[in-house]
Design a protein around this motif. Structure first.
Motif, PDB file in Angstrom:
ATOM      1  N   GLN A 159       0.348  -0.971  -0.270  1.00 17.92           N
ATOM      2  CA  GLN A 159      -0.067   0.095   0.091  1.00 17.92           C
ATOM      3  C   GLN A 159       0.961   1.226  -0.344  1.00 17.92           C
ATOM      4  O   GLN A 159       1.980   1.697   0.239  1.00 17.92           O
ATOM      5  CB  GLN A 159      -0.789   0.033   1.449  1.00 17.92           C
ATOM      6  CG  GLN A 159      -1.723   1.587   0.838  1.00 17.92           C
ATOM      7  CD  GLN A 159      -2.859   0.825   2.117  1.00 17.92           C
ATOM      8  OE1 GLN A 159      -3.250  -0.277   2.727  1.00 17.92           O
ATOM      9  NE2 GLN A 159      -4.031   2.060   1.980  1.00 17.92           N
ATOM     10  N   VAL A 160       0.275   2.329  -0.768  1.00 19.99           N
ATOM     11  CA  VAL A 160       1.080   3.136  -0.626  1.00 19.99           C
ATOM     12  C   VAL A 160       0.674   4.378   0.785  1.00 19.99           C
ATOM     13  O   VAL A 160      -0.282   4.455   1.430  1.00 19.99           O
ATOM     14  CB  VAL A 160       0.984   4.581  -1.671  1.00 19.99           C
ATOM     15  CG1 VAL A 160       1.904   5.246  -2.124  1.00 19.99           C
ATOM     16  CG2 VAL A 160       0.804   3.721  -3.130  1.00 19.99           C
ATOM     17  N   LYS A 161       2.011   4.592   0.773  1.00 24.18           N
ATOM     18  CA  LYS A 161       2.741   5.886   1.984  1.00 24.18           C
ATOM     19  C   LYS A 161       2.079   6.319   1.214  1.00 24.18           C
ATOM     20  O   LYS A 161       2.915   7.290   0.641  1.00 24.18           O
ATOM     21  CB  LYS A 161       3.646   5.608   2.788  1.00 24.18           C
ATOM     22  CG  LYS A 161       3.262   6.594   4.294  1.00 24.18           C
ATOM     23  CD  LYS A 161       4.618   6.216   4.835  1.00 24.18           C
ATOM     24  CE  LYS A 161       4.717   7.364   6.252  1.00 24.18           C
ATOM     25  NZ  LYS A 161       5.878   7.516   7.005  1.00 24.18           N
ATOM     26  N   SER A 216       5.200   6.643  -0.792  1.00 25.25           N
ATOM     27  CA  SER A 216       6.717   5.777  -0.793  1.00 25.25           C
ATOM     28  C   SER A 216       6.163   4.775  -0.953  1.00 25.25           C
ATOM     29  O   SER A 216       4.499   4.593   0.006  1.00 25.25           O
ATOM     30  CB  SER A 216       7.776   6.371   0.190  1.00 25.25           C
ATOM     31  OG  SER A 216       6.802   6.473   2.068  1.00 25.25           O
ATOM     32  N   GLY A 217       6.967   3.539  -0.134  1.00 26.82           N
ATOM     33  CA  GLY A 217       6.642   2.006  -0.167  1.00 26.82           C
ATOM     34  C   GLY A 217       6.191   1.450  -1.251  1.00 26.82           C
ATOM     35  O   GLY A 217       5.644   0.343  -1.016  1.00 26.82           O
ATOM     36  N   VAL A 218       5.522   1.893  -2.846  1.00 23.70           N
ATOM     37  CA  VAL A 218       6.000   1.255  -3.969  1.00 23.70           C
ATOM     38  C   VAL A 218       5.711   1.901  -5.379  1.00 23.70           C
ATOM     39  O   VAL A 218       6.603   2.605  -5.513  1.00 23.70           O
ATOM     40  CB  VAL A 218       3.921   0.932  -3.624  1.00 23.70           C
ATOM     41  CG1 VAL A 218       3.328   0.339  -3.143  1.00 23.70           C
ATOM     42  CG2 VAL A 218       3.451   2.375  -4.088  1.00 23.70           C
ATOM     43  N   SER A 227       5.696   3.889  -7.575  1.00 22.00           N
ATOM     44  CA  SER A 227       4.503   4.809  -7.809  1.00 22.00           C
ATOM     45  C   SER A 227       4.212   4.923  -9.307  1.00 22.00           C
ATOM     46  O   SER A 227       2.722   5.884  -9.408  1.00 22.00           O
ATOM     47  CB  SER A 227       4.724   5.902  -7.022  1.00 22.00           C
ATOM     48  OG  SER A 227       6.292   6.563  -8.014  1.00 22.00           O
ATOM     49  N   SER A 232      -5.536   4.705  -1.218  1.00 22.02           N
ATOM     50  CA  SER A 232      -4.341   5.109   0.151  1.00 22.02           C
ATOM     51  C   SER A 232      -4.562   6.925   0.062  1.00 22.02           C
ATOM     52  O   SER A 232      -4.936   7.362  -1.044  1.00 22.02           O
ATOM     53  CB  SER A 232      -3.016   5.035  -0.965  1.00 22.02           C
ATOM     54  OG  SER A 232      -3.203   3.055  -0.618  1.00 22.02           O
TER      55      SER A 232
END
Length: 127
Positions: free
Chosen positions: A1-3, A25-27, A29, A116
């Protein structure tokens, strides 16, 4: 999941300009579309702008077309919303949201498509 983290809100005078930033962040984009929504006190959440996966499409609500511009910087995983000629009625909390593989091919992009969300940033338009 996107932060997602938004920034750039604050006080802006009527007719003035402000740019909001959305850090993702986290993926990867590139695989996500990003939209900006706003919610004024006591009002429903409203979609403002949408930039599609890989930035192929951008779309805007009719009420902001010609005054708002959304863009993304792939190298920094950032999405921006520049807002010109602000109006007092546009005082609201502005949210950035992400959806996987969403084209943003029209100016109808319901919040339910985006899973998200950031915490929001307050923008107050006042003299």
């Amino acid at each position: 999941q996107v932060k997602i983290v938004e920034s750039g809100g604050g006080l802006v005078q009527p007719g003035g300009s402000v740019t909001l930033s959305c850090a993702a962040s986290g993926v990867n984009s590139e695989e996500y579309a990003f939209a900006w929504f706003r919610q004024a006190t006591g009002e429903a959440r409203e979609g403002v702008s949408c930039i599609g996966t890989r930035g192929v499409n951008t779309n805007y609500a009719d009420s902001v077309k010609g005054r708002f511009t959304t863009s993304r910087d792939r190298t920094k995983n950032m999405v921006y919303l520049r807002m010109d000629n602000r109006e007092p009625a546009e005082t609201a909390v502005y949210y950035c949201a992400a959806a996987s593989w969403y084209p943003c091919s029209s100016n109808w992009f319901p919040a339910s498509h985006f899973n998200s969300w950031g915490q929001g940033t307050q923008v107050t338009v006042s003299s």
